[in-house]
Design a protein around this motif. Structure first.
Motif, mmCIF file in Angstrom:
data_model
loop_
_atom_site.group_PDB
_atom_site.id
_atom_site.type_symbol
_atom_site.label_atom_id
_atom_site.label_comp_id
_atom_site.label_asym_id
_atom_site.label_seq_id
_atom_site.Cartn_x
_atom_site.Cartn_y
_atom_site.Cartn_z
ATOM 1 N N HIS A 33 36.641 38.191 29.599
ATOM 2 C CA HIS A 33 37.580 38.929 30.545
ATOM 3 C C HIS A 33 38.885 39.755 29.579
ATOM 4 C CE1 HIS A 33 39.546 38.711 34.634
ATOM 5 N NE2 HIS A 33 39.199 39.939 34.374
ATOM 6 N N ASP A 37 42.779 41.221 35.402
ATOM 7 C CA ASP A 37 41.927 42.211 36.447
ATOM 8 C C ASP A 37 40.435 42.287 36.582
ATOM 9 O OD1 ASP A 37 42.543 43.570 39.131
ATOM 10 O OD2 ASP A 37 42.255 45.272 38.060
ATOM 11 N N THR A 38 39.995 43.407 36.024
ATOM 12 C CA THR A 38 38.694 43.723 36.199
ATOM 13 C C THR A 38 38.218 44.401 35.192
ATOM 14 O OG1 THR A 38 36.990 44.081 38.038
ATOM 15 C CG2 THR A 38 38.650 45.737 37.934
ATOM 16 N N TRP A 40 35.880 44.006 31.633
ATOM 17 C CA TRP A 40 35.081 42.943 31.152
ATOM 18 C C TRP A 40 34.383 43.435 29.846
ATOM 19 C CZ3 TRP A 40 35.213 38.032 33.062
ATOM 20 C CH2 TRP A 40 35.706 38.140 34.404
ATOM 21 N N HIS A 144 39.587 51.337 37.541
ATOM 22 C CA HIS A 144 38.267 51.290 37.022
ATOM 23 C C HIS A 144 38.012 52.320 35.985
ATOM 24 C CE1 HIS A 144 37.337 48.279 40.360
ATOM 25 N NE2 HIS A 144 38.056 49.111 41.055
ATOM 26 N N TYR A 255 27.934 43.045 38.936
ATOM 27 C CA TYR A 255 29.491 43.176 39.074
ATOM 28 C C TYR A 255 29.742 43.997 40.168
ATOM 29 C CZ TYR A 255 33.605 45.553 37.561
ATOM 30 O OH TYR A 255 35.055 46.089 37.579
ATOM 31 N N PRO A 257 33.118 44.487 41.827
ATOM 32 C CA PRO A 257 34.770 44.448 42.023
ATOM 33 C C PRO A 257 35.383 44.464 43.344
ATOM 34 C CG PRO A 257 34.275 46.339 41.008
ATOM 35 C CD PRO A 257 32.791 45.970 41.204
ATOM 36 N N GLY A 281 35.195 39.099 43.710
ATOM 37 C CA GLY A 281 36.532 38.524 43.874
ATOM 38 C C GLY A 281 36.757 37.520 44.727
ATOM 39 N N THR A 315 36.825 38.090 40.096
ATOM 40 C CA THR A 315 37.067 39.569 39.483
ATOM 41 C C THR A 315 38.031 40.115 40.256
ATOM 42 O OG1 THR A 315 36.369 41.477 37.820
ATOM 43 C CG2 THR A 315 35.475 40.967 40.022
ATOM 44 N N HIS A 316 39.138 41.050 39.696
ATOM 45 C CA HIS A 316 39.661 42.193 40.565
ATOM 46 C C HIS A 316 40.647 41.464 41.400
ATOM 47 C CE1 HIS A 316 40.660 46.081 41.071
ATOM 48 N NE2 HIS A 316 39.754 46.541 41.765
#
Length: 369
Positions: A33, A37-38, A40, A144, A255, A257, A281, A315-316
């Protein structure tokens, strides 16, 4: 759900641990991470069947295949216009620039002296050779698809992005290769033929999990599928260096988000793909009286069950500093996995999922054993 003390995690500030992990976890993906936030990094080991095409570290290439997801490091992100919506990280990213990330990977794989030498003696573009093999972008929104961060990558870095994001990135005229991420659904036959498109190696595929009528893809998922050595419980006495080893199977990092409906994940499991980790999330986020943005932990538990994910990683969920018209309209409900379990698991009975939940902060890493 597995107890927290069984989580094989560490922080990349422990350089010795990062180095030993990347060099020794030869059968296991590593998930890092890079911010709270998001953003990766998915670091995949080359499977035995790819041994002959594995790049040599001596040639300046990585001994692992590194995929960067939704990179946003320094600076604000703004959608539509700064007056409409602008956000800043409240938690500092674990690396400040793409160059810093690259040198971290060089140091981890090749040692401090090599990293220092490469920092002093740069390549033709003024930078050490990049160890980021590909970038995947889930949405066109700038938390993103962050232009400033993405433009720090070398032009030759391949980019896979959803349709609107791909069009936006192409408009910058920075990258040599921008591929619209292919769809994966119940109609998909051989995942390698559909998702493993040039310039990806044959054992890796990047796709977008879609269902009929879900063309807008906001609540969808990016799937990184890859050939993997079977889990320890499935191992036998077969020689793992043999390219014909039948223990090789397909695993995936899924994934999502903003969250994805559980039913949309059915094709992944049906295709016999093992979801090693689901990135989904915990917080339920929406715009007041209009649109739900992030589906949150209650949906996440259903998605874990549908996918059969071994790990669920949040995540996020970073609570960012916000400004502009949208900021006061955002509504955030903070759920925890315990909330989801209490709400849903008692109704699932024997169908309750068996998974390991992991929450990773900025710079935290998880070995996906």
């Amino acid at each position: 759900m597995t107890a927290p003390d069984e989580k094989p995690t560490f922080n990349i500030s422990d350089r010795a641990k990062l180095r030993s992990t990347l060099l020794q976890a030869t059968d296991e993906p590593v998930l890092i991470h890079l911010n709270a936030d998001t953003t990766w990094l998915v670091s995949l080991p080359y499977p035995p069947t790819a041994a002959t095409t594995k790049p040599a570290a001596a040639a300046g290439r990585s001994s692992r295949f590194n995929i960067l997801l939704d990179p946003w490091l320094q600076g604000p992100q703004s959608d539509v216009a700064s007056w409409f919506s602008t956000q800043w990280h409240l938690v500092a990213p674990s690396v400040q620039t793409i160059d810093e990330l690259n040198l971290l990977l060089i140091e981890a794989e090749q040692g401090e002296e090599v990293a220092a030498e490469k920092k002093a003696k740069t390549g033709k573009d003024g930078k050490p050779r990049s160890l980021i093999d590909v970038v995947a972008i889930s949405h066109e929104f700038t938390d993103h698809c962050h232009e400033t961060t993405l433009k720090e990558l070398p032009r030759e870095t391949p980019v896979f992005a959803t349709e609107k994001a791909a069009d936006l990135i192409r408009s910058w005229k920075h990258f040599d290769s921008v591929t619209t991420t292919p769809g994966f659904s119940s109609d998909t036959g051989d995942w390698q033929k559909t998702l493993s498109v040039s310039p990806l190696p044959g054992w890796v595929g990047i796709g977008r999990v879609i269902t009929a009528g879900n063309a807008l893809y906001y609540h969808s998922a990016v799937m990184i599928a890859f050939k993997s050595v079977a889990p320890a419980s499935d191992k036998n006495t077969t020689n793992t260096s043999d390219p014909s080893d039948n223990r090789s199977h397909t695993a995936a990092v899924v994934y999502s988000p903003h969250g994805i409906k559980a039913t949309d994940l059915a094709p992944v499991k049906t295709a016999g793909i093992e979801t090693r980790v689901l990135l989904h999330g915990l917080h339920d986020v929406g715009i007041w009286m209009t649109k739900q943005l992030n589906l949150g932990a209650l949906n996440g538990l259903e998605a874990v069950r549908a996918s059969g994910a071994k790990y669920w990683v949040a995540t996020h969920d970073e609570e960012k500093k916000g400004g502009g018209f949208i900021a006061p309209l955002l509504r955030r409900t903070k759920y925890t996995v315990a909330d989801a379990v209490r709400s849903e698991t008692k109704n699932m009975g024997d169908e309750a999922p068996d998974y390991r939940f992991v929450e990773l902060g900025s710079g935290d890493a998880l070995v996906l054993v």
